[in-house]
Scaffold this motif. Structure first.
Motif, PDB file in Angstrom:
ATOM      1  N   MET A 113      43.382  16.825  20.924  1.00 17.92           N
ATOM      2  CA  MET A 113      44.106  17.955  20.161  1.00 17.92           C
ATOM      3  C   MET A 113      45.266  19.016  20.666  1.00 17.92           C
ATOM      4  SD  MET A 113      45.644  17.377  17.610  1.00 17.92           S
ATOM      5  CE  MET A 113      46.452  18.963  16.209  1.00 17.92           C
ATOM      6  N   LYS A 114      43.128  19.508  21.250  1.00 17.28           N
ATOM      7  CA  LYS A 114      44.190  21.325  22.007  1.00 17.28           C
ATOM      8  C   LYS A 114      45.098  20.877  23.074  1.00 17.28           C
ATOM      9  CE  LYS A 114      41.618  25.248  24.375  1.00 17.28           C
ATOM     10  NZ  LYS A 114      40.949  25.728  25.118  1.00 17.28           N
ATOM     11  N   ARG A 115      44.977  20.051  23.310  1.00 18.30           N
ATOM     12  CA  ARG A 115      45.982  19.199  24.857  1.00 18.30           C
ATOM     13  C   ARG A 115      47.269  19.269  24.388  1.00 18.30           C
ATOM     14  NH1 ARG A 115      43.961  14.581  28.504  1.00 18.30           N
ATOM     15  NH2 ARG A 115      45.775  15.581  29.598  1.00 18.30           N
ATOM     16  N   VAL A 116      47.823  18.655  23.013  1.00 19.04           N
ATOM     17  CA  VAL A 116      48.615  17.996  22.395  1.00 19.04           C
ATOM     18  C   VAL A 116      49.245  20.111  22.136  1.00 19.04           C
ATOM     19  CG1 VAL A 116      49.627  17.614  20.560  1.00 19.04           C
ATOM     20  CG2 VAL A 116      48.352  16.154  21.562  1.00 19.04           C
ATOM     21  N   VAL A 117      48.678  20.550  21.655  1.00 23.80           N
ATOM     22  CA  VAL A 117      48.917  21.835  20.784  1.00 23.80           C
ATOM     23  C   VAL A 117      49.652  22.589  22.215  1.00 23.80           C
ATOM     24  CG1 VAL A 117      48.285  23.990  19.980  1.00 23.80           C
ATOM     25  CG2 VAL A 117      47.669  21.848  18.713  1.00 23.80           C
ATOM     26  N   VAL A 118      48.738  23.363  22.818  1.00 19.69           N
ATOM     27  CA  VAL A 118      49.239  23.637  24.681  1.00 19.69           C
ATOM     28  C   VAL A 118      50.607  22.899  25.127  1.00 19.69           C
ATOM     29  CG1 VAL A 118      48.741  24.264  26.584  1.00 19.69           C
ATOM     30  CG2 VAL A 118      47.210  24.094  25.302  1.00 19.69           C
ATOM     31  N   MET A 119      50.804  21.680  24.908  1.00 17.59           N
ATOM     32  CA  MET A 119      51.768  21.270  25.300  1.00 17.59           C
ATOM     33  C   MET A 119      52.787  21.867  24.693  1.00 17.59           C
ATOM     34  SD  MET A 119      52.706  16.749  25.972  1.00 17.59           S
ATOM     35  CE  MET A 119      52.723  16.823  23.874  1.00 17.59           C
ATOM     36  N   LEU A 120      52.810  21.897  23.247  1.00 16.40           N
ATOM     37  CA  LEU A 120      54.152  22.041  21.889  1.00 16.40           C
ATOM     38  C   LEU A 120      54.200  23.337  22.456  1.00 16.40           C
ATOM     39  CD1 LEU A 120      53.118  20.458  18.920  1.00 16.40           C
ATOM     40  CD2 LEU A 120      54.178  19.696  20.117  1.00 16.40           C
ATOM     41  N   TYR A 137      55.088   6.626  28.083  1.00 15.15           N
ATOM     42  CA  TYR A 137      53.870   6.300  28.350  1.00 15.15           C
ATOM     43  C   TYR A 137      52.465   7.845  28.577  1.00 15.15           C
ATOM     44  CZ  TYR A 137      54.696   1.922  29.415  1.00 15.15           C
ATOM     45  OH  TYR A 137      55.373   0.487  28.900  1.00 15.15           O
ATOM     46  N   SER A 138      53.436   8.980  29.064  1.00 11.42           N
ATOM     47  CA  SER A 138      52.704  10.260  29.366  1.00 11.42           C
ATOM     48  C   SER A 138      51.780  10.530  27.955  1.00 11.42           C
ATOM     49  CB  SER A 138      54.040  11.674  29.938  1.00 11.42           C
ATOM     50  OG  SER A 138      53.789  11.110  30.978  1.00 11.42           O
ATOM     51  N   LEU A 139      53.101  10.149  26.526  1.00 12.60           N
ATOM     52  CA  LEU A 139      52.194  11.292  25.366  1.00 12.60           C
ATOM     53  C   LEU A 139      50.967  10.346  25.238  1.00 12.60           C
ATOM     54  CD1 LEU A 139      56.175  12.098  23.392  1.00 12.60           C
ATOM     55  CD2 LEU A 139      53.894  13.876  24.539  1.00 12.60           C
ATOM     56  N   GLU A 140      51.521   8.947  25.612  1.00 10.08           N
ATOM     57  CA  GLU A 140      50.640   7.694  24.623  1.00 10.08           C
ATOM     58  C   GLU A 140      49.025   7.497  25.612  1.00 10.08           C
ATOM     59  OE1 GLU A 140      49.291   2.953  24.897  1.00 10.08           O
ATOM     60  OE2 GLU A 140      50.971   4.126  26.359  1.00 10.08           O
ATOM     61  N   GLN A 141      49.232   8.455  26.975  1.00  9.87           N
ATOM     62  CA  GLN A 141      47.977   8.689  28.057  1.00  9.87           C
ATOM     63  C   GLN A 141      47.369  10.399  27.226  1.00  9.87           C
ATOM     64  OE1 GLN A 141      49.411   8.608  31.774  1.00  9.87           O
ATOM     65  NE2 GLN A 141      49.718   6.496  31.883  1.00  9.87           N
ATOM     66  N   ALA A 190      48.487  11.471  21.772  1.00 13.11           N
ATOM     67  CA  ALA A 190      49.322  12.001  20.777  1.00 13.11           C
ATOM     68  C   ALA A 190      50.530  10.932  20.724  1.00 13.11           C
ATOM     69  CB  ALA A 190      49.967  13.242  21.687  1.00 13.11           C
ATOM     70  N   LEU A 191      49.721   9.434  20.400  1.00 15.87           N
ATOM     71  CA  LEU A 191      49.823   8.275  19.596  1.00 15.87           C
ATOM     72  C   LEU A 191      50.822   8.003  18.863  1.00 15.87           C
ATOM     73  CD1 LEU A 191      47.168   6.010  19.374  1.00 15.87           C
ATOM     74  CD2 LEU A 191      48.275   6.773  21.540  1.00 15.87           C
ATOM     75  N   ASP A 192      51.544   9.517  17.631  1.00 18.88           N
ATOM     76  CA  ASP A 192      52.636   9.103  16.945  1.00 18.88           C
ATOM     77  C   ASP A 192      54.266   9.615  17.947  1.00 18.88           C
ATOM     78  OD1 ASP A 192      51.068  11.653  17.056  1.00 18.88           O
ATOM     79  OD2 ASP A 192      52.042  12.314  14.857  1.00 18.88           O
ATOM     80  N   ARG A 193      53.458  11.228  18.636  1.00 20.68           N
ATOM     81  CA  ARG A 193      55.054  11.214  19.625  1.00 20.68           C
ATOM     82  C   ARG A 193      55.671   9.815  20.511  1.00 20.68           C
ATOM     83  NH1 ARG A 193      55.709  16.110  18.738  1.00 20.68           N
ATOM     84  NH2 ARG A 193      56.744  16.986  20.937  1.00 20.68           N
ATOM     85  N   ALA A 194      54.130   9.338  21.043  1.00 18.98           N
ATOM     86  CA  ALA A 194      54.637   8.262  21.986  1.00 18.98           C
ATOM     87  C   ALA A 194      55.605   7.176  21.355  1.00 18.98           C
ATOM     88  CB  ALA A 194      53.874   7.300  22.775  1.00 18.98           C
ATOM     89  N   LEU A 195      55.377   7.071  20.035  1.00 23.65           N
ATOM     90  CA  LEU A 195      55.682   5.488  19.371  1.00 23.65           C
ATOM     91  C   LEU A 195      57.536   5.317  19.560  1.00 23.65           C
ATOM     92  CD1 LEU A 195      55.076   3.081  17.556  1.00 23.65           C
ATOM     93  CD2 LEU A 195      55.422   4.523  15.343  1.00 23.65           C
ATOM     94  N   PRO A 196      57.865   6.808  18.678  1.00 24.62           N
ATOM     95  CA  PRO A 196      59.575   6.796  18.949  1.00 24.62           C
ATOM     96  C   PRO A 196      59.881   6.583  20.445  1.00 24.62           C
ATOM     97  CG  PRO A 196      58.487   8.629  17.752  1.00 24.62           C
ATOM     98  CD  PRO A 196      57.298   7.637  18.776  1.00 24.62           C
ATOM     99  N   HIS A 197      59.839   7.070  21.326  1.00 22.77           N
ATOM    100  CA  HIS A 197      59.994   6.555  22.537  1.00 22.77           C
ATOM    101  C   HIS A 197      60.047   5.063  23.495  1.00 22.77           C
ATOM    102  CE1 HIS A 197      60.497  11.027  22.986  1.00 22.77           C
ATOM    103  NE2 HIS A 197      59.573  11.105  22.734  1.00 22.77           N
ATOM    104  N   PHE A 198      58.794   4.465  22.588  1.00 19.11           N
ATOM    105  CA  PHE A 198      58.794   3.185  23.036  1.00 19.11           C
ATOM    106  C   PHE A 198      60.159   2.497  22.082  1.00 19.11           C
ATOM    107  CE2 PHE A 198      54.552   3.577  25.000  1.00 19.11           C
ATOM    108  CZ  PHE A 198      54.362   3.810  25.986  1.00 19.11           C
ATOM    109  N   GLU A 199      60.220   3.279  20.536  1.00 21.68           N
ATOM    110  CA  GLU A 199      61.359   2.265  19.669  1.00 21.68           C
ATOM    111  C   GLU A 199      62.429   1.887  20.330  1.00 21.68           C
ATOM    112  OE1 GLU A 199      58.571   2.594  15.695  1.00 21.68           O
ATOM    113  OE2 GLU A 199      59.954   4.362  15.945  1.00 21.68           O
ATOM    114  N   SER A 200      62.844   3.879  20.769  1.00 22.12           N
ATOM    115  CA  SER A 200      63.781   3.897  21.218  1.00 22.12           C
ATOM    116  C   SER A 200      63.776   2.979  22.607  1.00 22.12           C
ATOM    117  CB  SER A 200      64.648   5.428  21.655  1.00 22.12           C
ATOM    118  OG  SER A 200      63.926   5.878  20.465  1.00 22.12           O
ATOM    119  N   LEU A 201      63.383   2.915  23.676  1.00 20.39           N
ATOM    120  CA  LEU A 201      63.081   1.534  24.508  1.00 20.39           C
ATOM    121  C   LEU A 201      63.606   0.109  23.978  1.00 20.39           C
ATOM    122  CD1 LEU A 201      59.876   2.657  27.143  1.00 20.39           C
ATOM    123  CD2 LEU A 201      63.157   3.133  27.568  1.00 20.39           C
TER     124      LEU A 201
END
Length: 234
Positions: A1-8, A113-117, A120-131
């Motif tokens: 979770m901390k890594r996702v906050v830093v990323m944002l 794939y980066s967000l999945e790794q 951050a599954l909820d953030r990765a999902l829209p990108h897979f859907e768009s793909l």
């Protein structure tokens, strides 16, 4: 979770830093700018040839700052970070590209794939859907369905699995890990049926899950994961 906050946080600050450099870049005369671009691109190619990734990244940063309108330098940087396993940096670069072009297939793949790794599954999902929407790629549809299942969005996951069962081509394969060094390939349709069974199993519908797992095994008799899942319905 901390890594996702830093990323944002980095997403917000990176745009500010690029804007601050715009004035300096604008003051370069065209001949000087072109000459510097040629030198940096040559240095980047040489660094890649010699596997000096730090130098390659440095030259790409110079090119990006000097040519913020040219997305190919950012695309190269995102790919480089992804190949090096630096998921946070890869995701940040890809999302910057998507701010400019939300139909960039390469950036969508890197972001997904980066967000999945990063978890951050909820953030990765829209990108897979768009793909999937952009390319019709069934693997992206499977990834979408699996993330929907992981996020307990069962109705969406079941819809994705059913679409895949209907549309999967006979020669399409997907790999599942058997061990740390071994992967088992099964048909995409069998994988979709197994996913459908997992969705039903999570919802407590053992009878429907059993049918889905059995159908997956009929398609691929050696499908180990489906066999293990079938045992859970007994």
């Amino acid at each position: 979770m901390k890594r996702v906050v830093v990323m944002l946080f980095l997403i917000v600050t990176s745009g500010t830093l690029l804007a601050q450099n715009a004035d300096s870049v604008a003051r370069l005369d065209p001949k000087t700018k072109n000459a510097l671009n040629v030198l940096d691109q040559a240095a980047y190619q040489l660094a890649m040839r010699y596997s000096d990734m730090d130098m390659a990244k440095s030259k790409l940063y110079d090119l990006i700052v000097r040519n913020p309108e040219n997305m190919r330098f950012q695309e190269a940087l995102g790919s480089l970070y992804f190949e090096m396993g630096q998921s946070t940096s890869a995701a940040l670069v890809a999302m910057d590209i998507l701010e400019v072009n939300d139909k960039s297939v390469g950036a969508l793949e890197i972001a997904a794939y980066s967000l999945e790794q990063l978890g951050a599954l909820d953030r990765a999902l829209p990108h897979f859907e768009s793909l999937h929407l952009l390319t019709g790629d069934n693997f992206s549809l499977y990834k979408s369905g699996y993330l929907q299942y992981s996020l307990k969005r069962y109705a969406e996951a079941l819809n994705s699995a059913n679409m895949l069962i209907k549309n999967a081509k006979a020669d399409e394969k997907i790999g599942f890990p058997k061990s740390q060094t071994e992967t088992q390939e099964v048909s995409m349709k069998a994988a979709a049926l197994n996913l459908k069974g997992m969705i039903y199993l999570d919802q407590g519908s053992k009878a429907e899950a059993k049918v889905a797992f059995e159908e997956a095994i009929q398609l691929d008799p050696n499908f180990d994961l489906a066999k293990e899942n079938l045992k859970k319905t007994m």
